[in-house]
Enzyme design. Structure first.
Site, PDB file in Angstrom:
ATOM      1  N   LYS A 263       4.789   7.964 -95.913  1.00 33.98           N
ATOM      2  CA  LYS A 263       3.339   7.876 -95.766  1.00 33.98           C
ATOM      3  C   LYS A 263       2.592   9.040 -96.413  1.00 33.98           C
ATOM      4  O   LYS A 263       1.484   8.882 -96.894  1.00 33.98           O
ATOM      5  CB  LYS A 263       2.965   7.789 -94.284  1.00 33.98           C
ATOM      6  CG  LYS A 263       3.411   6.490 -93.615  1.00 33.98           C
ATOM      7  CD  LYS A 263       2.613   5.312 -94.123  1.00 33.98           C
ATOM      8  CE  LYS A 263       2.937   4.033 -93.353  1.00 33.98           C
ATOM      9  NZ  LYS A 263       2.278   2.852 -93.972  1.00 33.98           N
TER      10      LYS A 263
ATOM     11  N   SER B 298      12.687   4.692 -95.384  1.00 32.79           N
ATOM     12  CA  SER B 298      11.272   5.082 -95.489  1.00 32.79           C
ATOM     13  C   SER B 298      10.847   6.132 -94.471  1.00 32.79           C
ATOM     14  O   SER B 298       9.869   6.836 -94.684  1.00 32.79           O
ATOM     15  CB  SER B 298      10.390   3.849 -95.365  1.00 32.79           C
ATOM     16  OG  SER B 298      10.699   3.138 -94.178  1.00 32.79           O
TER      17      SER B 298
ATOM     18  N   GLU C 272      -6.212   4.501 -89.688  1.00 35.23           N
ATOM     19  CA  GLU C 272      -5.625   3.660 -88.661  1.00 35.23           C
ATOM     20  C   GLU C 272      -4.144   3.980 -88.628  1.00 35.23           C
ATOM     21  O   GLU C 272      -3.588   4.434 -89.636  1.00 35.23           O
ATOM     22  CB  GLU C 272      -5.842   2.181 -88.993  1.00 35.23           C
ATOM     23  CG  GLU C 272      -4.804   1.553 -89.936  1.00 35.23           C
ATOM     24  CD  GLU C 272      -4.793   2.142 -91.347  1.00 35.23           C
ATOM     25  OE1 GLU C 272      -5.822   2.726 -91.751  1.00 35.23           O
ATOM     26  OE2 GLU C 272      -3.760   2.034 -92.036  1.00 35.23           O
TER      27      GLU C 272
END
Lengths: 404, 271
Positions: free
Chosen positions: A97, A386, A119
């Site tokens: 991210k 990830s 969010e």
């Protein structure tokens, strides 16, 4: 369609469409802000100074390049192809991210915005946003569904430590989609000074393209690393797909390599046949939500239905529009694995390789567990790891009847 | 002439401004909606905006989100909303009805199917919040073919270039959102609105409705001096919200409270 000749960077078109998907389906109240963002991004993406700052941050703050690790013992146990893990879990803040939040926060800085909002589902994007807000001295508000606030408590605390305000969202299904609604509402209301850091390759144009561009570093590195380590391109890529940012980040550089098979793994939750899942690409139909047309999970009346996945980060009824298009043209195979299979893979990687994966990434690992044994030992698979699983230990413990 | 055009023409002749109440169809239960529509007309409403319940009303505030959730408890679908309009038309062939909602339910029903059914039921226009003109190229000819007007929003942030695009695509009237934010938000700034309406009038001859932040008779009267239509929404929806349990007599209380407010707005606007 000839995949090897296609210019994959020519998508989306000028209006943000990927085939029938994508676009900019937003209320007029947001249009000006989105056009301003679009303009700023188109100018900055080719600006050498901006790119240098972004690259420098990725290297020295995030810790890139992230390793490509051959999971030798696990591959041997599975008895087929070699599994390489792209270690996005080793990035600062523990997931892919941050590649995106670094880029968007830099954009916010160039646009002179003092306040950023985001969010979050699993909390990884919220943490990555709060982190970069702390570093740049920006005010930060993160919207998070009440359900997710409960199941991702460590990340909520992390965000607070970083100085962000976490606003629980109690409307609708109280998960990621509702957090996104609420963030959009905040943006409409505070449009002058606020930058919305969207966490995935969904939303109105230019978000799907912009977030993709910030995440393709994953695939660029992996393409080089696999050639160095294995001496060839991979035979298959596997990544989990919620909104789909880590997946597009890995896939995009390989789309033109026709022999490379690509698998996007959705969350089958309690099983696709039960209806309790989060697999719009496998089971949904195209519709319009959160500013773009894409495959969605909705009922026959067009109401968005509640999704289910053990992994908060995959618990979303839509998916990035580029994935919808990649499905339509047949370049990527979208499959699904259920909660149980993901948990099995979670434990396998933890015990066999000493790596605790995020529950999201465990879906990709679970599919690799099925795929590897069907391929010979000279084949190579890259799985996008990830994120790391520390944030999920409460969930995993609860599933096993343990309270921490 | 369409019902909407006829309505604005008649009001203009009387030097009046249209009063446009909004309620969400099926809130708080489906059988309230049609009687409430009639009562609102009796209290002075000129055009009715009927909300199509949607699970994810992103551009609306908490009041209308909750109204959608109450209606969705009863599974109120787009087809049900269209049927309500057909029912309303049994007794009222004059008052224009605008359906307001989000694209996904319409997309799932199919543009052609929706336009045909809505038009047959006596719907006059659609305001699809998340469908800007740029994404409307498929839908506009279909609506036109079925004599449905398409109403678009203009925001305080809309640039003059976009105003042109929006007004060119729209018909019936254009809806100016009076403040930055979601529905049900605070304080409308009359002076700022006046300035923006002047700008819009240099670009378009469409009647202009103004909404977001109209809460009482005084604000309605102030806005009426500037606009061609005053849209009132969240304050009415809160009057429905006040009686969530569907007990005997609740419907009557809701309808008389809403009537009373609309009447007071009507007389303040007309005086």
């Amino acid at each position: 369609m000839q995949f090897s000749d296609f210019d994959w960077n020519s998508m989306p078109d000028a209006a943000g469409h990927f085939g029938i998907h994508g676009g900019r389906f937003v209320a007029e109240t947001l249009m000006e802000a989105i056009e301003a963002l679009d303009k700023a991004y188109s100018e900055l993406k080719n600006n050498a100074e901006f790119q240098a700052e972004y690259d420098n941050d990725l290297r020295h703050y995030v810790g890139r390049p992230s390793p490509l690790y051959l999971a030798e013992r696990w591959s041997r146990e599975l008895g087929g192809a070699n599994i390489y893990l792209k270690r996005e879990d080793l990035n600062h803040t523990g997931a892919h991210k941050i590649n995106n939040t670094i880029g968007q926060a830099l954009l916010a800085k160039y646009m002179n915005k003092k306040r950023i909002i985001a969010e979050t589902g699993a909390g990884q994007h919220g943490v990555a946003t709060a982190t970069i807000a702390a570093r740049l001295g920006l005010e930060c508000v993160v919207y998070m569904g009440e359900v997710d606030v409960k199941r991702q408590a460590p990340n909520v605390y992390r965000m607070k430590l970083l100085g962000a305000e976490v606003r629980p969202v109690s409307s609708g299904s109280k998960t990621l989609k509702d957090a996104l609604n609420e963030a959009m509402r905040d943006w409409v209301t505070n449009v002058d000074d606020t930058f919305y850091v969207l966490g995935t390759v969904a939303g109105p144009a230019p978000y799907p393209e912009m977030v993709r561009d910030f995440q393709t570093i994953i695939g660029r590195e992996a393409r080089e690393q696999i050639q160095q380590q294995a001496g060839c391109l991979p035979d298959a890529l596997v990544a989990c797909v919620g909104g789909g940012s880590n997946a597009i980040g890995l896939f995009h550089e390989f789309l033109g390599d026709e022999p490379v098979k690509i698998y996007g793994v959705e969350a089958a939750g309690e099983g696709l046949e039960t209806g309790n899942h989060a697999a719009p690409l496998c089971m949904g139909k195209p519709g319009v939500l959160h500013g773009n047309r894409t495959y969605l999970m909705n009922d026959p009346n067009g109401q968005i239905i509640e999704t289910h996945s053990v992994s908060a980060g995959l618990d979303y009824p839509g998916v990035g529009p580029e994935h919808s298009w990649l499905k339509d043209i047949g370049r990527v195979d979208y499959v699904a694995v259920d909660d149980k299979e993901a948990m099995t893979a979670f434990h396998a990687l933890t015990r066999i390789e000493g790596i605790i994966p995020a529950l999201e990434s465990s879906h990709a690992l679970a599919y690799a567990m099925k795929l590897a044994p069907t391929l010979s030992k000279d084949k190579n698979i890259i799985v996008n790891l990830s994120g790391r699983g520390d944030k999920d230990i409460n969930t995993v413990a609860a599933l096993e009847g343990i309270t921490l | 002439m369409s019902r909407i055009a006829a309505c604005f023409k008649a009001l203009k002749a009387q030097q009046k401004t249209a009063l446009v109440p909004y309620v969400t169809a099926g809130d708080s239960h489906p059988s309230l909606t049609v009687p409430l529509m009639h009562r609102m007309v009796a209290a002075g409403a000129d055009i009715i905006e009927l909300g199509i319940p949607f699970s994810d009303p992103m551009a609306d505030g908490p009041t209308i989100q909750l109204a959608c959730e109450r209606a969705l408890v009863h599974n109120v679908s787009l087809r049900d909303v269209i049927t309500m309009v057909a029912d309303f038309r049994q007794k009222d062939q004059m008052t224009p009805v605008v359906l307001m909602g989000y694209l996904n339910p319409i997309e799932v029903m199919g543009y052609q199917n929706f336009a045909e059914s809505a038009s047959q039921a006596g719907v006059d226009a659609a305001l699809i919040v998340d469908l800007p003109p740029e994404e409307s190229t498929d839908i506009l000819p279909i609506f036109k073919q079925h004599d449905l007007d398409t109403i678009y929003l203009l925001a305080p942030t809309t640039t003059p270039e976009r105003m042109r695009i929006v007004c060119e695509a729209g018909s019936g009237f254009v809806y100016y959102v009076s403040l930055k934010g979601v529905t049900g938000a605070n304080n409308l700034d009359v002076k700022a609105v006046a300035k923006r309406l002047d700008e819009i009038r240099t670009i378009s001859t469409l009647p202009i409705g103004v909404g977001f932040g109209v809460k009482d008779a005084e604000t309605a009267a102030n806005v009426a001096k500037l606009a061609d239509a005053v849209v009132v929404g969240s304050v009415l929806v809160r009057m429905i919200e006040a009686y969530p349990d569907n007990q005997a007599g609740d419907d009557e209380k809701i309808m008389s409270n809403i009537s009373e407010l609309l009447s007071s707005m009507r007389s303040a606007m007309d005086s």
